[in-house]
Design an enzyme around this catalytic site. Structure first.
Site, mmCIF file in Angstrom:
data_model
loop_
_atom_site.group_PDB
_atom_site.id
_atom_site.type_symbol
_atom_site.label_atom_id
_atom_site.label_comp_id
_atom_site.label_asym_id
_atom_site.label_seq_id
_atom_site.Cartn_x
_atom_site.Cartn_y
_atom_site.Cartn_z
ATOM 1 N N TYR A 116 -56.801 0.388 56.295
ATOM 2 C CA TYR A 116 -55.977 -0.565 55.381
ATOM 3 C C TYR A 116 -56.901 -1.379 54.388
ATOM 4 O O TYR A 116 -56.873 -1.074 52.983
ATOM 5 C CB TYR A 116 -55.008 -1.452 56.165
ATOM 6 N N SER B 237 -56.379 -7.928 48.569
ATOM 7 C CA SER B 237 -56.271 -8.807 49.783
ATOM 8 C C SER B 237 -57.786 -9.468 50.236
ATOM 9 O O SER B 237 -58.710 -8.919 49.847
ATOM 10 C CB SER B 237 -55.915 -8.022 51.056
ATOM 11 N N LYS C 71 -57.760 -1.359 49.890
ATOM 12 C CA LYS C 71 -57.863 -2.280 48.934
ATOM 13 C C LYS C 71 -59.064 -2.381 48.226
ATOM 14 O O LYS C 71 -59.180 -2.333 46.922
ATOM 15 C CB LYS C 71 -57.564 -3.597 49.718
HETATM 16 N N1 LIG Z 1 -48.289 -9.571 53.182
HETATM 17 C C1 LIG Z 1 -49.531 -9.779 53.302
HETATM 18 O O1 LIG Z 1 -49.913 -10.454 54.282
HETATM 19 C C2 LIG Z 1 -50.330 -8.981 52.506
HETATM 20 C C3 LIG Z 1 -51.697 -9.385 52.062
HETATM 21 C C4 LIG Z 1 -52.522 -9.282 51.211
HETATM 22 C C5 LIG Z 1 -52.157 -8.017 50.532
HETATM 23 N N2 LIG Z 1 -50.703 -7.562 50.594
HETATM 24 C C6 LIG Z 1 -50.521 -6.496 49.996
HETATM 25 O O2 LIG Z 1 -49.315 -6.725 49.004
HETATM 26 C C7 LIG Z 1 -48.360 -5.659 48.760
HETATM 27 C C8 LIG Z 1 -46.927 -5.920 49.295
HETATM 28 O O3 LIG Z 1 -46.894 -6.599 50.441
HETATM 29 P P1 LIG Z 1 -45.681 -6.861 51.296
HETATM 30 O O4 LIG Z 1 -46.116 -7.931 52.326
HETATM 31 O O5 LIG Z 1 -44.506 -7.229 50.220
HETATM 32 O O6 LIG Z 1 -45.331 -5.586 51.861
HETATM 33 P P2 LIG Z 1 -43.791 -4.823 52.046
HETATM 34 O O7 LIG Z 1 -44.266 -3.648 53.084
HETATM 35 O O8 LIG Z 1 -42.951 -5.570 52.392
HETATM 36 O O9 LIG Z 1 -43.716 -4.216 50.740
HETATM 37 C C9 LIG Z 1 -44.060 -3.024 50.281
HETATM 38 C C10 LIG Z 1 -42.922 -2.323 49.506
HETATM 39 O O10 LIG Z 1 -43.439 -0.966 49.102
HETATM 40 C C11 LIG Z 1 -42.657 0.079 49.431
HETATM 41 N N3 LIG Z 1 -43.363 1.395 49.403
HETATM 42 C C12 LIG Z 1 -44.205 1.500 50.500
HETATM 43 N N4 LIG Z 1 -44.898 2.922 50.294
HETATM 44 C C13 LIG Z 1 -44.147 3.159 49.020
HETATM 45 C C14 LIG Z 1 -44.084 4.623 48.166
HETATM 46 N N5 LIG Z 1 -44.777 5.410 48.544
HETATM 47 N N6 LIG Z 1 -43.254 4.633 47.142
HETATM 48 C C15 LIG Z 1 -42.296 3.719 47.000
HETATM 49 N N7 LIG Z 1 -42.404 2.419 47.631
HETATM 50 C C16 LIG Z 1 -43.191 2.304 48.423
HETATM 51 C C17 LIG Z 1 -41.858 -0.279 50.831
HETATM 52 O O11 LIG Z 1 -40.625 0.084 51.165
HETATM 53 C C18 LIG Z 1 -41.885 -1.785 50.583
HETATM 54 O O12 LIG Z 1 -40.743 -2.427 50.220
HETATM 55 C C19 LIG Z 1 -48.897 -4.391 49.571
HETATM 56 O O13 LIG Z 1 -49.761 -3.741 48.604
HETATM 57 C C20 LIG Z 1 -49.802 -5.067 50.495
HETATM 58 O O14 LIG Z 1 -50.933 -4.280 50.940
HETATM 59 C C21 LIG Z 1 -50.100 -8.087 51.432
#
Ligand SMILES: NC(=O)c1ccc[n+]([C@@H]2O[C@H](COP(=O)([O-])OP(=O)(O)OC[C@H]3O[C@@H](n4cnc5c(N)ncnc54)[C@H](O)[C@@H]3O)[C@@H](O)[C@H]2O)c1
Length: 339
Positions: free
Chosen positions: A150, A125, A154
């Site tokens: 959080y 991120s 990362k």
């Molecule tokens: N959405 C954003 O703004 C953003 C920005 C930067 C980075 N990210 C990173 O991108 C990734 C995806 O983000 P997103 O927005 O799709 O989030 P999201 O919460 O929609 O997706 C994450 C998925 O991982 C699953 N999950 C969580 N813990 C788990 C575990 N222990 N075992 C199995 N599954 C598990 C959740 O059920 C979910 O479906 C994450 O690592 C997040 O930190 C997101």
């Protein structure tokens, strides 16, 4: 080619599964459904005509992770999305975040040794940059002390991956530093599904417009920006999904000399909170009830990506505009409230 997508039923993961299928890969999804729903599989299947293999598995359970890898040694790569992502929650419950974002990463990496092809993409991120001294933010910008547990997961995650690369010459990884993903697949069959009160601007806007929320709070209008509101780089989730497929291909093709690479994924353009609200009102022809609230602690003033490295090295650039993203987010919000 089989690709493991952890967190593949989540927001970015589900769009990436679609992009992988469209490029002929066979994604295998692991998700514990802690922040997603099983119906996402139906949405993916309706879009691509293919239902991905799915394992409901909690990556915190080390023995389950081991068992999965023992049975799936023919993977060509892993895209690791699974993590918890709510900044505020991470401040209240840091150990949950270190457990879910760090332990799971370590377990997946430990088991990669079983694989013939050890290619790994990590969801990082732009939070790792904090308030960068120079804009747009390049990949060389210094990593600042994390403002939340959080964000720290990362930073630590990237360090763990680099150490794993140093210790194992077979292992290659790319860390993708996302700016602000918004929008949904154009079909509106998959999109962002925040549980509870949304933490991000776009779902808050669409939920306010549809009447689920009374009012949108704009956190601060006295920042040193042209209209006083914070500036971010909003990237369409389909552009983001495509970048994962390209980055993965780079690893599979062994196109890089270095074992570890970092890329910013953004549009290169900053938009203020008020500009996003105005774009939404324009494309949806709906007005948003909003109020100016106090600044939110931890918010940086301005962050947008320098995109040259992704363009020159990956050959990737965004295709969608802010209006496209806003339009698709609104279509998705209307779709989920009807079904
Ligand atoms: N959405 C954003 O703004 C953003 C920005 C930067 C980075 N990210 C990173 O991108 C990734 C995806 O983000 P997103 O927005 O799709 O989030 P999201 O919460 O929609 O997706 C994450 C998925 O991982 C699953 N999950 C969580 N813990 C788990 C575990 N222990 N075992 C199995 N599954 C598990 C959740 O059920 C979910 O479906 C994450 O690592 C997040 O930190 C997101």
């Amino acid at each position: 080619m089989k690709i493991l997508v952890t967190g593949g039923l989540g927001y970015i993961g589900s769009h990436t599964v679609v992009a992988l299928q469209n490029e002929g890969y066979e994604p295998i999804v692991i998700d514990n459904l802690s922040n997603s729903s099983i119906e996402v599989l139906d949405g993916i299947e309706k879009i691509t005509g293919k239902r991905p293999e799915f394992h409901q598995l909690d990556l915190r359970v080390k023995t389950d992770v081991e068992r999965f890898f023992e049975r799936n040694i023919d993977l060509s790569g892993i895209i690791h999305f699974a993590a918890s992502k709510a900044v505020g929650e991470s401040v209240k419950n840091p150990l949950l975040y270190y457990e879910n974002n760090i332990n799971t990463l370590v377990y997946v990496l430990q088991n990669m040794k079983y694989l013939t092809h050890q290619n790994f993409i990590f969801s990082s991120s732009c939070t790792v940059y904090g308030q960068a001294d120079e804009l747009p933010i390049t990949e060389h910008a210094p990593i600042k002390t994390a403002m939340s547990p959080y964000g720290n997961t990362k930073q630590i995650g990237e360090e763990i991956i680099q150490d794993a690369c140093k210790a194992n010459s077979e292992f290659s990884a790319i860390s993708l530093r996302y700016f602000n993903p918004i929008g949904a697949h154009e079909s509106a069959l998959i999109g962002e599904l925040p549980l509870g009160v949304p933490q991000n601007l776009m779902p808050f806007i669409t939920q306010t417009a549809i009447g689920l929320r009374d009012k949108l709070s704009v956190f601060g209008n006295n920042y040193p920006t042209p209209d006083g509101t914070c500036i971010r780089d909003y990237i369409h989730v389909m552009d983001l999904a495509e970048a994962h497929v390209i980055a993965l291909k780079r690893l599979i093709d062994k196109a890089s000399d270095s074992q570890f690479g970092v890329f910013n994924l953004g549009t290169g353009t900053g938009s203020s909170v008020m500009e996003v609200i105005n774009a939404f009102e324009r494309v949806s022809e709906t007005s948003i009830n909003y109020k100016i609230a106090d600044r939110r602690s931890g918010d940086v003033t301005s962050a947008y990506a320098h995109t040259e490295k992704a363009k020159n090295v990956l050959g990737w650039a965004t295709k969608y505009s802010l209006d496209d993203a806003v339009k698709s987010a609104w279509k998705w919000e209307q779709y989920i409230r009807k079904t």
